[in-house]
Design an enzyme around this catalytic site. Structure first.
Site, PDB file in Angstrom:
ATOM      1  N   HIS A  38       2.506  -9.455 -14.401  1.00 43.73           N
ATOM      2  CA  HIS A  38       1.555  -8.522 -13.825  1.00 43.73           C
ATOM      3  C   HIS A  38       2.197  -7.521 -13.214  1.00 43.73           C
ATOM      4  O   HIS A  38       3.015  -7.505 -12.368  1.00 43.73           O
ATOM      5  CB  HIS A  38       0.761  -9.228 -12.566  1.00 43.73           C
ATOM      6  CG  HIS A  38      -0.107  -8.623 -11.951  1.00 43.73           C
ATOM      7  ND1 HIS A  38      -0.178  -8.132 -10.691  1.00 43.73           N
ATOM      8  CD2 HIS A  38      -1.409  -8.233 -12.510  1.00 43.73           C
ATOM      9  CE1 HIS A  38      -1.231  -7.633 -10.616  1.00 43.73           C
ATOM     10  NE2 HIS A  38      -2.026  -7.349 -11.568  1.00 43.73           N
ATOM     11  N   ARG A  39       1.825  -6.092 -13.933  1.00 46.00           N
ATOM     12  CA  ARG A  39       2.398  -5.037 -13.592  1.00 46.00           C
ATOM     13  C   ARG A  39       4.006  -4.723 -13.800  1.00 46.00           C
ATOM     14  O   ARG A  39       4.511  -4.136 -13.171  1.00 46.00           O
ATOM     15  CB  ARG A  39       2.390  -4.249 -11.987  1.00 46.00           C
ATOM     16  CG  ARG A  39       0.670  -4.532 -11.653  1.00 46.00           C
ATOM     17  CD  ARG A  39       0.325  -4.049 -10.318  1.00 46.00           C
ATOM     18  NE  ARG A  39      -1.087  -4.606  -9.727  1.00 46.00           N
ATOM     19  CZ  ARG A  39      -1.506  -4.273  -8.718  1.00 46.00           C
ATOM     20  NH1 ARG A  39      -0.804  -3.735  -8.040  1.00 46.00           N
ATOM     21  NH2 ARG A  39      -2.811  -4.573  -8.661  1.00 46.00           N
ATOM     22  N   GLU A  65       2.165  -6.404 -18.831  1.00 45.96           N
ATOM     23  CA  GLU A  65       0.780  -5.964 -18.729  1.00 45.96           C
ATOM     24  C   GLU A  65       0.865  -4.297 -18.034  1.00 45.96           C
ATOM     25  O   GLU A  65       1.288  -4.327 -16.950  1.00 45.96           O
ATOM     26  CB  GLU A  65       0.062  -6.651 -17.715  1.00 45.96           C
ATOM     27  CG  GLU A  65      -1.290  -6.466 -17.247  1.00 45.96           C
ATOM     28  CD  GLU A  65      -1.782  -6.065 -16.089  1.00 45.96           C
ATOM     29  OE1 GLU A  65      -1.071  -6.246 -14.926  1.00 45.96           O
ATOM     30  OE2 GLU A  65      -3.045  -5.943 -15.816  1.00 45.96           O
ATOM     31  N   ASP A  67      -1.312  -1.391 -16.789  1.00 46.98           N
ATOM     32  CA  ASP A  67      -2.526  -0.863 -16.531  1.00 46.98           C
ATOM     33  C   ASP A  67      -2.436   0.651 -17.001  1.00 46.98           C
ATOM     34  O   ASP A  67      -1.334   1.309 -16.857  1.00 46.98           O
ATOM     35  CB  ASP A  67      -2.532  -0.833 -14.953  1.00 46.98           C
ATOM     36  CG  ASP A  67      -2.908  -2.252 -14.230  1.00 46.98           C
ATOM     37  OD1 ASP A  67      -3.560  -2.954 -14.989  1.00 46.98           O
ATOM     38  OD2 ASP A  67      -2.564  -2.476 -13.153  1.00 46.98           O
ATOM     39  N   HIS A  80      -1.354   1.404 -11.690  1.00 49.73           N
ATOM     40  CA  HIS A  80      -2.693   0.430 -11.237  1.00 49.73           C
ATOM     41  C   HIS A  80      -3.663   1.317 -10.428  1.00 49.73           C
ATOM     42  O   HIS A  80      -4.696   1.381 -10.811  1.00 49.73           O
ATOM     43  CB  HIS A  80      -2.118  -0.762 -10.444  1.00 49.73           C
ATOM     44  CG  HIS A  80      -2.989  -1.493  -9.852  1.00 49.73           C
ATOM     45  ND1 HIS A  80      -3.803  -1.142  -8.554  1.00 49.73           N
ATOM     46  CD2 HIS A  80      -3.941  -2.428 -10.403  1.00 49.73           C
ATOM     47  CE1 HIS A  80      -4.706  -1.979  -8.218  1.00 49.73           C
ATOM     48  NE2 HIS A  80      -4.903  -2.801  -9.485  1.00 49.73           N
ATOM     49  N   GLU A 168      -4.294  -2.805 -19.957  1.00 50.35           N
ATOM     50  CA  GLU A 168      -5.936  -2.604 -19.294  1.00 50.35           C
ATOM     51  C   GLU A 168      -6.187  -1.245 -19.278  1.00 50.35           C
ATOM     52  O   GLU A 168      -5.604  -0.164 -18.762  1.00 50.35           O
ATOM     53  CB  GLU A 168      -5.517  -2.988 -17.782  1.00 50.35           C
ATOM     54  CG  GLU A 168      -7.128  -2.970 -16.999  1.00 50.35           C
ATOM     55  CD  GLU A 168      -6.991  -3.570 -15.683  1.00 50.35           C
ATOM     56  OE1 GLU A 168      -5.958  -4.297 -15.082  1.00 50.35           O
ATOM     57  OE2 GLU A 168      -8.200  -3.093 -14.866  1.00 50.35           O
ATOM     58  N   GLN A 200      -7.646  -5.259 -22.275  1.00 48.55           N
ATOM     59  CA  GLN A 200      -8.654  -5.769 -21.423  1.00 48.55           C
ATOM     60  C   GLN A 200      -9.187  -4.771 -20.468  1.00 48.55           C
ATOM     61  O   GLN A 200      -8.622  -3.502 -20.431  1.00 48.55           O
ATOM     62  CB  GLN A 200      -7.616  -6.728 -20.383  1.00 48.55           C
ATOM     63  CG  GLN A 200      -6.372  -6.044 -20.072  1.00 48.55           C
ATOM     64  CD  GLN A 200      -5.698  -6.423 -18.677  1.00 48.55           C
ATOM     65  OE1 GLN A 200      -6.195  -7.225 -17.942  1.00 48.55           O
ATOM     66  NE2 GLN A 200      -4.279  -6.265 -18.705  1.00 48.55           N
TER      67      GLN A 200
HETATM   68  O1  G3P Z   1      -5.693  -7.065 -15.441  1.00 47.08           O
HETATM   69  C1  G3P Z   1      -5.633  -8.409 -14.840  1.00 47.08           C
HETATM   70  C2  G3P Z   1      -5.252  -7.980 -13.586  1.00 47.08           C
HETATM   71  O2  G3P Z   1      -4.200  -7.209 -13.304  1.00 47.08           O
HETATM   72  C3  G3P Z   1      -6.430  -7.344 -12.644  1.00 47.08           C
HETATM   73  O3  G3P Z   1      -5.805  -7.004 -11.463  1.00 47.08           O
HETATM   74  O4  G3P Z   1      -6.281  -5.058 -10.048  1.00 47.08           O
HETATM   75  O5  G3P Z   1      -3.953  -5.717 -10.494  1.00 47.08           O
HETATM   76  O6  G3P Z   1      -5.222  -4.516 -12.329  1.00 47.08           O
HETATM   77  P1  G3P Z   1      -5.263  -5.586 -11.031  1.00 47.08           P
HETATM   78 CA    CA Z   2      -4.389  -5.144 -14.525  1.00 45.92          CA
END
Ligand code: G3P
Ligand code: CA
Length: 351
Positions: A38-39, A65, A67, A80, A168, A200
């Site tokens: 995540h990030r 991931e 964003d 993000h 994303e 996503q």
């Molecule tokens: O994309 C899944 C998760 O990362 C969603 O939360 O706000 O960290 O992008 P966010």
């Molecule tokens: Ca995300």
């Protein structure tokens, strides 16, 4: 005595000699849940940076991931927040625009002058991580999506790995952003299932648009609708930024859902699986391996298909523990026969 011991010993020996069976999971396919960085390695290093993605891969991520947002001059950056303030030194270098520091108000050239700063709970203030040396010259600048994909392709090629990418398209809906995400993926040859792309968005319209554009190009990927798992009048679905979509509505648009872990129930996963949809959860932020087991294990038991975590190392440890080899059931009858033989010999002795 020797005979019975030998008999049981042989059975146990045979048991241990059996090939180990791969652990199976309650996921849609039976495969292990995917660990999504995540990030990047955002718990340890500046989020959404090439250095952070690299560390996450070294920690065992299946996917990184990014964003993705569009800049004032139409370029895609990994970021993000809608504002540059939380994660970069923008306030030290620029005066506010339109009352703030929105990504959409800055050009790529301007954003490229920024340094991304660490924000994770286990991050060092000097953006270092023990034993890790980033391979790139400037690991903690804001990367473009193009640079993320170049890095990932080069990493996979040079290491023989198959790490996927889970981009994303951030809110709000932005057609040029969606078009450019697809164009950038295609430009890097990310167009087939083996390329391991999962697109996503919290915006159903964005997800459908990117899916349509990929289809038009003859490109294949997977698609995940983000939001909160919601039960509306007895119907399970996902609430994104543009409303509630039942799981049935999502079939055809999405291959799965990415939902807040706090909203996930065993029943929700079962309902999604019944429709052929995978369930990925966001975001696990355990600050130790022990905490990771406490947070994640029950979701694995329920059949979660993957999860986003700021701490790939801890998430990886939990999944790997569930993959520990188990003896094949075929050995069990032999053991039972051994124990049965033991009982028979005892009975004969008594007689
Ligand atoms: O994309 C899944 C998760 O990362 C969603 O939360 O706000 O960290 O992008 P966010
Ligand atoms: Ca995300």
């Amino acid at each position: 005595m020797f005979k019975t011991t030998a008999f049981c010993g042989a059975a146990l020996f045979a048991l241990t000699l059996q090939p180990a069976a791969a652990a199976t999971f309650n996921t849609l396919t039976g495969a292990a849940p995917i660990v999504v960085a995540h990030r990047g390695a955002s718990g340890y290093l500046p989020e959404h940076t090439l250095g952070g993605y690299e560390l996450a891969i070294q920690m065992g991520a299946d996917y990184i991931e990014p964003d993705v947002q569009i800049t004032a001059d139409g370029q895609l950056v990994a970021m993000h927040d809608g504002s540059l303030t939380r994660t970069t030194n923008v306030e030290a270098l620029f005066t506010p625009r339109n009352g703030g520091y929105a990504v959409k108000d800055f050009t790529l050239a301007e954003i490229k002058t920024l340094t991304v700063e660490p924000t994770g709970a286990l991050a060092a203030a000097d953006s270092t991580y023990p034993g890790f040396t980033p391979s790139m010259a400037e690991p903690y600048r804001v990367p473009t999506l193009d640079e993320v994909l170049s890095f990932l392709t080069a990493y996979n090629d040079s290491h023989g790995t198959e790490i996927g990418v889970y981009p994303e398209s951030k809110t709000p809906y932005n057609q040029p952003q969606n078009i450019k995400i697809v164009e950038t993926l295609l430009a890097h040859g990310y167009d087939a299932p083996e390329d391991k792309v999962i697109l996503q968005s919290f915006v159903n319209a964005s997800l459908a648009e990117m899916h349509g554009l990929m289809d038009e190009a003859g490109a294949e990927a997977l698609y995940a609708q983000l939001g909160q798992a919601t039960n509306l009048l007895g119907q399970w679905g996902v609430t994104g930024t543009d409303g509630f979509f039942s799981l049935g509505d999502l079939v055809g648009v999405a291959d799965g859902v990415g939902v807040s872990v706090n909203s996930i129930t065993e029943e929700f996963i079962a309902a999604a699986h019944a429709l052929g949809l995978t369930v990925h959860g966001y975001t696990f932020r355990p600050l130790s391996e022990e905490a990771a087991f406490a947070q994640i294990q029950r979701y694995i038991d329920w059949g979660i298909d993957g999860f986003f975590t700021d701490y790939t190392d801890f998430g990886r440890a939990v999944v790997d523990a569930n993959m520990a080899p188990v003896p094949v059931p075929a050995a069990l009858p032999l053991l039972a026969a051994g124990l049965g033989g033991l009982a028979l010999l005892r009975r004969r002795r008594r007689a």
